[in-house]
Design a protein around this motif. Structure first.
Motif, PDB file in Angstrom:
ATOM      1  N   PHE A 120       0.838  -1.199   0.000  1.00 15.04           N
ATOM      2  CA  PHE A 120       0.000   0.000   0.000  1.00 15.04           C
ATOM      3  C   PHE A 120       0.869   1.244   0.000  1.00 15.04           C
ATOM      4  CE2 PHE A 120       0.616  -1.424   4.375  1.00 15.04           C
ATOM      5  CZ  PHE A 120       1.187  -0.289   4.960  1.00 15.04           C
ATOM      6  N   ILE A 121       0.235   2.379  -0.274  1.00 17.69           N
ATOM      7  CA  ILE A 121       0.843   3.707  -0.099  1.00 17.69           C
ATOM      8  C   ILE A 121       0.069   4.371   1.021  1.00 17.69           C
ATOM      9  CG2 ILE A 121       1.290   5.962  -1.165  1.00 17.69           C
ATOM     10  CD1 ILE A 121       1.229   4.412  -3.910  1.00 17.69           C
ATOM     11  N   VAL A 122       0.784   4.990   1.970  1.00 18.18           N
ATOM     12  CA  VAL A 122       0.124   5.663   3.090  1.00 18.18           C
ATOM     13  C   VAL A 122       0.668   7.079   3.216  1.00 18.18           C
ATOM     14  CG1 VAL A 122       1.745   4.766   4.843  1.00 18.18           C
ATOM     15  CG2 VAL A 122      -0.555   5.506   5.528  1.00 18.18           C
ATOM     16  N   LEU A 123      -0.247   8.005   3.475  1.00 15.96           N
ATOM     17  CA  LEU A 123       0.104   9.395   3.749  1.00 15.96           C
ATOM     18  C   LEU A 123      -0.273   9.674   5.191  1.00 15.96           C
ATOM     19  CD1 LEU A 123      -1.076   9.078   0.691  1.00 15.96           C
ATOM     20  CD2 LEU A 123      -0.707  11.521   0.638  1.00 15.96           C
ATOM     21  N   ASN A 124       0.667  10.160   5.974  1.00 18.57           N
ATOM     22  CA  ASN A 124       0.450  10.447   7.389  1.00 18.57           C
ATOM     23  C   ASN A 124       0.467  11.960   7.581  1.00 18.57           C
ATOM     24  OD1 ASN A 124       0.439  10.681  10.145  1.00 18.57           O
ATOM     25  ND2 ASN A 124       2.169   9.329  10.513  1.00 18.57           N
ATOM     26  N   PHE A 125      -0.704  12.527   7.808  1.00 17.41           N
ATOM     27  CA  PHE A 125      -0.847  13.966   8.050  1.00 17.41           C
ATOM     28  C   PHE A 125      -0.753  14.185   9.555  1.00 17.41           C
ATOM     29  CE2 PHE A 125      -2.755  13.159   3.992  1.00 17.41           C
ATOM     30  CZ  PHE A 125      -2.430  14.272   3.233  1.00 17.41           C
ATOM     31  N   ARG A 126       0.278  14.926   9.999  1.00 16.36           N
ATOM     32  CA  ARG A 126       0.548  15.041  11.429  1.00 16.36           C
ATOM     33  C   ARG A 126       0.285  16.454  11.935  1.00 16.36           C
ATOM     34  NH1 ARG A 126       6.105  11.920  12.288  1.00 16.36           N
ATOM     35  NH2 ARG A 126       6.914  13.876  11.487  1.00 16.36           N
ATOM     36  N   ALA A 127      -0.491  16.523  13.004  1.00 17.06           N
ATOM     37  CA  ALA A 127      -0.825  17.807  13.637  1.00 17.06           C
ATOM     38  C   ALA A 127       0.364  18.298  14.451  1.00 17.06           C
ATOM     39  CB  ALA A 127      -2.066  17.653  14.522  1.00 17.06           C
ATOM     40  N   ALA A 128       0.236  19.531  14.946  1.00 17.94           N
ATOM     41  CA  ALA A 128       1.289  20.145  15.748  1.00 17.94           C
ATOM     42  C   ALA A 128       1.517  19.351  17.025  1.00 17.94           C
ATOM     43  CB  ALA A 128       0.927  21.590  16.079  1.00 17.94           C
ATOM     44  N   ILE A 176       5.052  10.439   3.496  1.00 18.67           N
ATOM     45  CA  ILE A 176       4.538   9.515   2.486  1.00 18.67           C
ATOM     46  C   ILE A 176       5.435   8.287   2.444  1.00 18.67           C
ATOM     47  CG2 ILE A 176       4.002   9.197   0.037  1.00 18.67           C
ATOM     48  CD1 ILE A 176       3.671  12.314  -0.050  1.00 18.67           C
ATOM     49  N   GLU A 177       4.808   7.104   2.574  1.00 19.39           N
ATOM     50  CA  GLU A 177       5.538   5.841   2.544  1.00 19.39           C
ATOM     51  C   GLU A 177       4.814   4.852   1.646  1.00 19.39           C
ATOM     52  OE1 GLU A 177       6.616   4.138   6.338  1.00 19.39           O
ATOM     53  OE2 GLU A 177       6.596   6.109   7.285  1.00 19.39           O
ATOM     54  N   GLU A 178       5.585   3.903   1.107  1.00 19.79           N
ATOM     55  CA  GLU A 178       4.991   2.785   0.388  1.00 19.79           C
ATOM     56  C   GLU A 178       5.526   1.496   0.995  1.00 19.79           C
ATOM     57  OE1 GLU A 178       4.028   1.233  -4.093  1.00 19.79           O
ATOM     58  OE2 GLU A 178       5.936   2.265  -3.804  1.00 19.79           O
ATOM     59  N   ASN A 183       7.925  -4.434   3.093  1.00 17.04           N
ATOM     60  CA  ASN A 183       9.113  -3.584   3.242  1.00 17.04           C
ATOM     61  C   ASN A 183       8.732  -2.147   2.931  1.00 17.04           C
ATOM     62  OD1 ASN A 183      10.962  -5.763   3.789  1.00 17.04           O
ATOM     63  ND2 ASN A 183      10.721  -6.323   1.643  1.00 17.04           N
ATOM     64  N   SER A 184       8.922  -1.279   3.915  1.00 17.67           N
ATOM     65  CA  SER A 184       8.470   0.099   3.789  1.00 17.67           C
ATOM     66  C   SER A 184       9.582   1.013   3.292  1.00 17.67           C
ATOM     67  CB  SER A 184       7.977   0.592   5.156  1.00 17.67           C
ATOM     68  OG  SER A 184       7.472   1.886   5.047  1.00 17.67           O
ATOM     69  N   THR A 185       9.218   1.909   2.358  1.00 22.59           N
ATOM     70  CA  THR A 185      10.126   2.948   1.878  1.00 22.59           C
ATOM     71  C   THR A 185       9.495   4.291   2.187  1.00 22.59           C
ATOM     72  OG1 THR A 185      10.928   1.553   0.078  1.00 22.59           O
ATOM     73  CG2 THR A 185      11.278   3.933  -0.144  1.00 22.59           C
ATOM     74  N   ARG A 186      10.204   5.132   2.915  1.00 22.82           N
ATOM     75  CA  ARG A 186       9.723   6.481   3.216  1.00 22.82           C
ATOM     76  C   ARG A 186      10.230   7.417   2.133  1.00 22.82           C
ATOM     77  NH1 ARG A 186      10.159   8.813   9.151  1.00 22.82           N
ATOM     78  NH2 ARG A 186       8.495   7.290   9.354  1.00 22.82           N
ATOM     79  N   PHE A 187       9.297   8.021   1.399  1.00 25.66           N
ATOM     80  CA  PHE A 187       9.657   8.917   0.307  1.00 25.66           C
ATOM     81  C   PHE A 187       9.814  10.363   0.750  1.00 25.66           C
ATOM     82  CE2 PHE A 187       7.714   5.382  -2.102  1.00 25.66           C
ATOM     83  CZ  PHE A 187       8.790   5.089  -2.912  1.00 25.66           C
ATOM     84  N   THR A 188       9.180  10.733   1.857  1.00 18.39           N
ATOM     85  CA  THR A 188       9.331  12.095   2.376  1.00 18.39           C
ATOM     86  C   THR A 188       9.750  11.995   3.833  1.00 18.39           C
ATOM     87  OG1 THR A 188       6.988  12.236   2.965  1.00 18.39           O
ATOM     88  CG2 THR A 188       7.624  13.088   0.797  1.00 18.39           C
ATOM     89  N   PRO A 189      10.994  12.355   4.147  1.00 22.83           N
ATOM     90  CA  PRO A 189      11.439  12.310   5.542  1.00 22.83           C
ATOM     91  C   PRO A 189      10.586  13.205   6.430  1.00 22.83           C
ATOM     92  CG  PRO A 189      13.291  12.637   4.052  1.00 22.83           C
ATOM     93  CD  PRO A 189      12.035  12.791   3.231  1.00 22.83           C
ATOM     94  N   GLU A 190      10.601  12.912   7.718  1.00 22.33           N
ATOM     95  CA  GLU A 190       9.849  13.740   8.664  1.00 22.33           C
ATOM     96  C   GLU A 190      10.197  15.209   8.478  1.00 22.33           C
ATOM     97  OE1 GLU A 190       8.822  11.490  12.661  1.00 22.33           O
ATOM     98  OE2 GLU A 190      10.982  11.802  12.421  1.00 22.33           O
ATOM     99  N   PHE A 191       9.192  16.044   8.515  1.00 24.57           N
ATOM    100  CA  PHE A 191       9.294  17.510   8.477  1.00 24.57           C
ATOM    101  C   PHE A 191       9.763  18.062   7.130  1.00 24.57           C
ATOM    102  CE2 PHE A 191      10.622  16.019  12.781  1.00 24.57           C
ATOM    103  CZ  PHE A 191       9.361  16.088  13.341  1.00 24.57           C
ATOM    104  N   ALA A 211       3.037   0.384  -6.449  1.00 24.85           N
ATOM    105  CA  ALA A 211       1.590   0.149  -6.503  1.00 24.85           C
ATOM    106  C   ALA A 211       0.966   0.975  -7.622  1.00 24.85           C
ATOM    107  CB  ALA A 211       0.943   0.520  -5.173  1.00 24.85           C
ATOM    108  N   THR A 212       0.133   0.313  -8.427  1.00 22.70           N
ATOM    109  CA  THR A 212      -0.535   1.005  -9.526  1.00 22.70           C
ATOM    110  C   THR A 212      -2.038   1.099  -9.320  1.00 22.70           C
ATOM    111  OG1 THR A 212      -0.696  -1.066 -10.762  1.00 22.70           O
ATOM    112  CG2 THR A 212       1.210   0.349 -11.221  1.00 22.70           C
TER     113      THR A 212
END
Length: 173
Positions: free
Chosen positions: A74-82, A92-94, A99-107, A149-150
């Motif tokens: 799957f692809i998951v987007l984690n929207f994090r509050a303050a 954003i991770e897939e 096996n997870s790959t994080r495409f956008t590091p924290e912050f 994932a397509t």
């Protein structure tokens, strides 16, 4: 797809956690393996536009799943509050075969500041590997990723004993 005015979750497949309609919103909570999630039944998306409102009730993580095949793909987007001493962001991770790959590091992808209990309106556009995200009508991401994932289901999730509410979900496929 759903604004939950009907008071039911008949259009959703629950894969862990506690999910119910409260005050016209879908509220999810829990801590489970896999993550507590609710998937739209009978809908497979490839290229998509999704709009929804999300609120962190407890803790900060609000999860959106796209192209969900199973708990390992799957692809998951984690929207994090303050939270103290950090900014709001989306991660954003897939996961491919677990096996997870994080495409956008924290912050690295800041989003408009919001606190617990404060809703945000999110628009996510995905076409192939390209993804655009707007939060509260502010563009925060326009980038391409080497996603595997397509196609797959759309879903919502909670993380680490938190609770979130979701509403006004619209999906174009």
């Amino acid at each position: 797809i759903d604004n939950f005015d009907s008071g039911n979750i008949d259009n959703w497949e629950i894969l862990g956690g506690a999910w119910q309609v409260t005050g016209g919103q879908l509220v999810g909570s829990g801590n489970a393996v896999p993550l507590p999630m609710a998937l739209v039944k009978d809908l497979v998306i490839s290229d998509y536009i999704v709009e929804l409102d999300m609120t962190s009730i407890t803790r900060v993580d609000k999860l959106v799943f796209v192209r969900f095949k199973d708990v390992n793909n799957f692809i998951v987007l984690n929207f994090r509050a303050a939270r103290p001493l950090t900014q709001t962001d989306v991660v954003i991770e897939e996961s491919v075969n677990g096996n997870s790959t994080r495409f956008t590091p924290e912050f690295s992808v800041p989003i408009p500041t919001h606190q617990l209990g404060e809703p945000i309106h999110v628009r996510i556009e995905g076409k192939g590997g390209a993804m655009k995200i707007n939060v509260n009508n502010i563009p925060v991401l326009d980038r391409s990723f080497p996603f595997i994932a397509t196609e797959g289901k759309f879903g919502l999730g909670v993380f680490n004993n938190n609770a979130n509410s979701f509403d006004n979900i619209v999906i174009w496929n």
